[in-house]
Design an enzyme around this catalytic site. Structure first.
Site, PDB file in Angstrom:
ATOM      1  N   HIS A 194      69.619 -71.896  55.370  1.00 35.11           N
ATOM      2  CA  HIS A 194      68.696 -71.092  55.356  1.00 35.11           C
ATOM      3  C   HIS A 194      67.272 -72.052  55.405  1.00 35.11           C
ATOM      4  CE1 HIS A 194      66.162 -67.568  53.731  1.00 35.11           C
ATOM      5  NE2 HIS A 194      65.170 -68.539  53.349  1.00 35.11           N
ATOM      6  N   GLU A 195      67.117 -72.925  54.463  1.00 39.15           N
ATOM      7  CA  GLU A 195      65.872 -73.668  54.750  1.00 39.15           C
ATOM      8  C   GLU A 195      66.101 -74.576  56.096  1.00 39.15           C
ATOM      9  OE1 GLU A 195      63.841 -72.842  52.730  1.00 39.15           O
ATOM     10  OE2 GLU A 195      65.008 -72.087  50.997  1.00 39.15           O
TER      11      GLU A 195
HETATM   12 ZN    ZN Z   1      63.340 -68.147  53.235  1.00 36.89          ZN
END
Ligand code: ZN
Length: 506
Positions: free
Chosen positions: A269-270
């Protein structure tokens, strides 16, 4: 010798770039605050951040800068709103015109309250003590209401705040898109709840040594395209991504030895956020063409890598053998099908950041509705925990047993981030719509993923989204890329296509 108009334009751009430098200093302090700062350093950090926020504000509202932008907006340089100079002038002027409406004292009070509110929240959450948080939330929502009133709004106070994260977006439009999503999502989640098939999620709760998680997560981030020459991965309590400069992007995670998903999907995600930041035009750093367009589009990039790619079968065709090498004790005897089903488990849960792809949006809807009521004054802060629990009962069929697992779980409101939550769901919607367009245009994405090849998708995203900066609004951009306005349908189609076969539902 450049003509006077070009000189004026150059001066404005230089001013904006220097403001961006000041902003990036604030980002370094913010990153440090969330990864390294000892608890006792909070007061001093609040002083630093308040001073910087005030300086940035002063620069943005300088009368001479505003006059120059006014002249440029009437000039041929701004005639085409999507040209380099046209988009730059339009965005900078929009920002100036907005900031000029905010009193310096309010800006500084908001900055200070945000830092101190976050610190109060950490303690309140740890002690499950809503009463300690209550005055901070009351103060924050009062200040945010003042901010909305100062900025002005066409329809709802919420519009004024939403605009900070989703420029030009309207509350009524977001509410309508989310309402349609909810109408189709709730029956899907209910059908899944009624299915006899259940993944064995205990395999994700075996022991996953931190060092192996670090190595595997880093390998995955690198392979999808996060550049570690221009970025770092560090540990924090509440993961985030911070762009500190054109070649310095910081992503963060937290490791849980007894839960595979937390760091692995968190890192994907990051890294998705990071790939967007690293894909921005460095020659336009500090100017609108070198900046992300909106939080919804930013979140679409993280969700796309986390869910559309990272939770897909073709991804695990190439990554599962590696996972077994990194975690022989936990995964040596686990079939890839069982692992795939487990990482796509859908069930109602209390904690937003641990929620699955489908129910996640219901968590957002709850927050979106509550923060509008708080801002409008329809819901007193004192009644917030009861309202929160009631909505969890209505939307997800479960109720938190404590405020720590309920209304105190997110930092956003205590950090003054009101109007931020819906951007998570916008990101989910955008991610599915953008991914479907990429898949149709590039073809055979599944095949390239199964071979561990992600460059074609990354390249496509880079050209269509990252390199565009703020040339187009989020709505215009999505229309250009996908040929359609934002809709809940691609996300629903994606969820049905994946979850239908897994759970044996039509
Ligand atoms: Zn996010």
């Amino acid at each position: 010798m450049p003509d006077p108009l070009s000189r004026l334009y150059e001066n404005v751009c230089r001013h904006a770039r220097e403001t961006a430098l000041l902003n990036s200093i604030e980002s370094v302090l913010g990153w440090d605050e969330r990864t390294m700062l000892p608890a006792a350093g909070g007061e001093h950090r609040a002083d630093q951040m308040t001073l910087l926020a005030g300086m940035v504000h002063q620069r943005l509202i300088e009368p001479q800068y505003g006059d120059s932008l006014g002249q440029l907006a009437e000039s041929p340089l701004a005639a085409d709103p999507h040209s380099d100079s046209g988009a730059t002038i339009r965005r900078l002027k929009r920002q100036h015109d907005k900031k000029v409406k905010l009193p310096q004292s309010l800006v500084e009070e908001l900055a200070r309250t945000s830092v101190l509110g976050q610190q109060a929240w950490q303690e309140a959450r740890q002690n499950d003590d809503f009463a300690a948080m209550r005055p901070w939330l009351e103060k924050t929502f009062a200040l945010k209401r003042q901010e909305a009133d100062a900025l002005g709004y066409a329809d709802r106070p919420y519009d004024a705040l939403l605009d900070d994260y989703e420029p030009e977006e309207r509350t009524s439009h977001v509410a309508e898109v989310l309402r349609r999503l909810r109408e189709e999502l709730v029956p899907l989640v209910e059908a899944i709840r009624g299915s006899a098939r259940r993944p064995d999620t205990s395999i994700l709760r075996r022991t996953y040594p931190t060092d192996a998680q670090k190595a595997f997560g880093r390998q995955a981030a690198e392979q999808i395209g996060f550049d570690f020459q221009r970025g770092r991965l560090d540990v924090t309590a509440h993961p985030f991504c911070a762009g500190l400069g054109p070649n310095d992007c910081r992503i963060t995670t937290r490791y849980n030895e007894r839960f595979f998903n937390e760091s692995f999907f968190g890192i994907l995600h990051e890294a998705g956020h990071g790939i967007y930041d690293q894909g921005l035009r460095t020659d336009q750093y500090g100017l609108p063409l070198g900046e992300a367009i909106s939080l919804g589009i930013h979140e679409s990039q993280s969700r796309l890598w986390e869910n559309l790619v990272g939770r897909s079968w073709p991804f695990w065709e190439s990554f599962y053998p590696l996972a077994q090498q990194h975690f022989p004790a936990a995964l040596g005897d686990v079939d890839p099908d069982d692992f795939y089903f487990a990482v796509n488990d859908v069930r109602a849960s209390l904690i937003r950041v641990e929620a699955d792809e489908a129910t996640y949006n219901l968590h957002i809807l709850i927050r979106f509705e509550l923060e509008q009521a708080l801002l409008d004054g329809d819901l007193p802060v004192a009644d917030l925990p009861a309202a929160w629990n009631g909505k969890y009962r209505d939307y997800l069929g479960i109720e938190p047993s404590s405020d720590a697992a309920g209304v105190l779980q997110d930092v956003h409101w205590s950090a003054g981030l009101v109007g931020y939550f819906p951007t998570y769901s916008l990101g989910n919607l955008h991610s599915a719509q953008i991914f479907a367009a990429a898949d149709a245009e590039l073809g055979s994405l599944a095949q390239s993923f199964s071979q561990g090849e992600f460059q074609p998708l990354r390249q496509w995203l880079n050209e269509k989204i990252h390199q565009q900066g703020q040339r187009y609004s989020a709505d215009e951009l999505v229309m250009r890329i996908t040929g359609k306005p934002l809709s809940h349908e691609p996300l629903m189609a994606h969820l049905r296509a994946k979850l239908g076969p897994l759970y044996g539902i039509a």
